[in-house]
Design a protein around this motif. Structure first.
Motif, PDB file in Angstrom:
ATOM      1  N   THR A  80       0.855  -1.180   0.000  1.00  0.00           N
ATOM      2  CA  THR A  80       0.000   0.000   0.000  1.00  0.00           C
ATOM      3  C   THR A  80       0.894   1.234   0.000  1.00  0.00           C
ATOM      4  OG1 THR A  80      -1.722  -1.195   1.188  1.00  0.00           O
ATOM      5  CG2 THR A  80      -1.833   1.208   1.238  1.00  0.00           C
ATOM      6  N   VAL A  81       0.668   2.109  -0.953  1.00  0.00           N
ATOM      7  CA  VAL A  81       1.436   3.339  -1.085  1.00  0.00           C
ATOM      8  C   VAL A  81       0.508   4.507  -0.786  1.00  0.00           C
ATOM      9  CG1 VAL A  81       2.802   4.788  -2.645  1.00  0.00           C
ATOM     10  CG2 VAL A  81       2.909   2.295  -2.841  1.00  0.00           C
ATOM     11  N   VAL A  82       0.969   5.399   0.078  1.00  0.00           N
ATOM     12  CA  VAL A  82       0.182   6.574   0.461  1.00  0.00           C
ATOM     13  C   VAL A  82       0.981   7.813   0.081  1.00  0.00           C
ATOM     14  CG1 VAL A  82      -0.913   7.810   2.367  1.00  0.00           C
ATOM     15  CG2 VAL A  82      -0.821   5.301   2.404  1.00  0.00           C
ATOM     16  N   ARG A 122       5.466  19.765  -3.113  1.00  0.00           N
ATOM     17  CA  ARG A 122       5.930  19.023  -1.933  1.00  0.00           C
ATOM     18  C   ARG A 122       5.029  17.800  -1.710  1.00  0.00           C
ATOM     19  NH1 ARG A 122       7.386  22.263   3.010  1.00  0.00           N
ATOM     20  NH2 ARG A 122       9.261  22.512   1.776  1.00  0.00           N
ATOM     21  N   ARG A 123       5.528  16.666  -2.198  1.00  0.00           N
ATOM     22  CA  ARG A 123       4.803  15.409  -2.047  1.00  0.00           C
ATOM     23  C   ARG A 123       5.433  14.591  -0.926  1.00  0.00           C
ATOM     24  NH1 ARG A 123       5.346  10.415  -5.991  1.00  0.00           N
ATOM     25  NH2 ARG A 123       7.388  11.335  -5.865  1.00  0.00           N
ATOM     26  N   HIS A 124       4.588  14.062  -0.080  1.00  0.00           N
ATOM     27  CA  HIS A 124       5.011  13.158   0.986  1.00  0.00           C
ATOM     28  C   HIS A 124       4.547  11.763   0.574  1.00  0.00           C
ATOM     29  CE1 HIS A 124       5.528  16.564   3.900  1.00  0.00           C
ATOM     30  NE2 HIS A 124       4.688  17.114   3.031  1.00  0.00           N
ATOM     31  N   LEU A 126       1.321   3.189  10.125  1.00  0.00           N
ATOM     32  CA  LEU A 126       1.685   4.485   9.551  1.00  0.00           C
ATOM     33  C   LEU A 126       2.887   5.059  10.279  1.00  0.00           C
ATOM     34  CD1 LEU A 126      -1.284   4.075   8.567  1.00  0.00           C
ATOM     35  CD2 LEU A 126      -1.521   6.531   8.705  1.00  0.00           C
ATOM     36  N   PRO A 127       3.714   5.835   9.572  1.00  0.00           N
ATOM     37  CA  PRO A 127       4.850   6.476  10.245  1.00  0.00           C
ATOM     38  C   PRO A 127       4.352   7.455  11.312  1.00  0.00           C
ATOM     39  CG  PRO A 127       4.959   6.796   7.851  1.00  0.00           C
ATOM     40  CD  PRO A 127       3.641   6.176   8.159  1.00  0.00           C
ATOM     41  N   PRO A 128       5.163   7.696  12.331  1.00  0.00           N
ATOM     42  CA  PRO A 128       4.756   8.675  13.353  1.00  0.00           C
ATOM     43  C   PRO A 128       4.695  10.080  12.759  1.00  0.00           C
ATOM     44  CG  PRO A 128       6.974   7.861  13.772  1.00  0.00           C
ATOM     45  CD  PRO A 128       6.451   7.087  12.617  1.00  0.00           C
ATOM     46  N   SER A 129       3.919  10.936  13.382  1.00  0.00           N
ATOM     47  CA  SER A 129       3.711  12.294  12.866  1.00  0.00           C
ATOM     48  C   SER A 129       5.005  13.083  12.748  1.00  0.00           C
ATOM     49  CB  SER A 129       2.714  13.044  13.740  1.00  0.00           C
ATOM     50  OG  SER A 129       3.203  13.148  15.061  1.00  0.00           O
ATOM     51  N   TRP A 130       5.964  12.831  13.639  1.00  0.00           N
ATOM     52  CA  TRP A 130       7.214  13.591  13.601  1.00  0.00           C
ATOM     53  C   TRP A 130       8.057  13.260  12.372  1.00  0.00           C
ATOM     54  CZ3 TRP A 130      11.359  10.359  13.714  1.00  0.00           C
ATOM     55  CH2 TRP A 130      11.216   9.125  14.370  1.00  0.00           C
ATOM     56  N   MET A 131       7.677  12.245  11.614  1.00  0.00           N
ATOM     57  CA  MET A 131       8.413  11.903  10.390  1.00  0.00           C
ATOM     58  C   MET A 131       7.866  12.611   9.149  1.00  0.00           C
ATOM     59  SD  MET A 131       9.437   7.904  10.643  1.00  0.00           S
ATOM     60  CE  MET A 131      10.336   8.044   9.102  1.00  0.00           C
ATOM     61  N   ILE A 142       9.371  12.031   5.144  1.00  0.00           N
ATOM     62  CA  ILE A 142       8.738  11.275   4.069  1.00  0.00           C
ATOM     63  C   ILE A 142       8.453  12.143   2.841  1.00  0.00           C
ATOM     64  CG2 ILE A 142       7.786   9.509   5.596  1.00  0.00           C
ATOM     65  CD1 ILE A 142       5.056  10.938   5.354  1.00  0.00           C
ATOM     66  N   ILE A 143       9.077  13.317   2.786  1.00  0.00           N
ATOM     67  CA  ILE A 143       8.962  14.144   1.583  1.00  0.00           C
ATOM     68  C   ILE A 143       9.709  13.436   0.465  1.00  0.00           C
ATOM     69  CG2 ILE A 143       9.614  16.330   0.478  1.00  0.00           C
ATOM     70  CD1 ILE A 143       9.222  17.668   3.218  1.00  0.00           C
ATOM     71  N   SER A 144       9.031  13.262  -0.641  1.00  0.00           N
ATOM     72  CA  SER A 144       9.627  12.572  -1.786  1.00  0.00           C
ATOM     73  C   SER A 144      10.316  13.619  -2.658  1.00  0.00           C
ATOM     74  CB  SER A 144       8.549  11.857  -2.572  1.00  0.00           C
ATOM     75  OG  SER A 144       9.108  11.206  -3.683  1.00  0.00           O
ATOM     76  N   ASP A 145      11.592  13.395  -2.901  1.00  0.00           N
ATOM     77  CA  ASP A 145      12.344  14.371  -3.700  1.00  0.00           C
ATOM     78  C   ASP A 145      12.655  13.861  -5.098  1.00  0.00           C
ATOM     79  OD1 ASP A 145      14.147  12.448  -2.991  1.00  0.00           O
ATOM     80  OD2 ASP A 145      15.640  13.817  -2.179  1.00  0.00           O
TER      81      ASP A 145
END
Length: 97
Positions: free
Chosen positions: A51-53, A61-63, A79-84, A88-91
């Protein structure tokens, strides 16, 4: 003529739930688009479906994150924690997952 099967109700419910968890976890506004997809992986060692979110906090700015399970198997703790959020920004320049 090719036909695609209609998504099962439990699959649609799982997609909606992952979106809701993502919106809550990362404190996203109601107008932020969230995309949840199941992607097949043919590489050795990959799960058959993951599953990709992805969500956008600005036009450029895509996460993005992956959960190595089918959407119906994803749980909130996957799901990753909020502090991440910034981690998780995709560059990359890929148009999608």
């Amino acid at each position: 003529m090719l036909k695609t099967a209609a998504p099962k109700p439990e699959h649609l419910a799982a997609i909606r739930q992952v979106k809701a968890w993502t919106r809550e976890r990362f404190a996203l506004a109601d107008d932020v688009a969230i995309m949840v997809s199941e992607i097949a992986c043919g590489l050795p060692g990959c799960p058959p479906l993951e599953t990709v979110v992805a969500f956008w906090t600005a036009p450029d700015r895509r996460h993005q994150f992956k959960v190595f399970k089918r959407a119906v198997e994803v749980r909130e703790d996957d799901l990753p924690p909020s502090w991440m959020k910034n981690a998780i920004i995709s560059d990359d320049d890929a148009s999608c997952c």
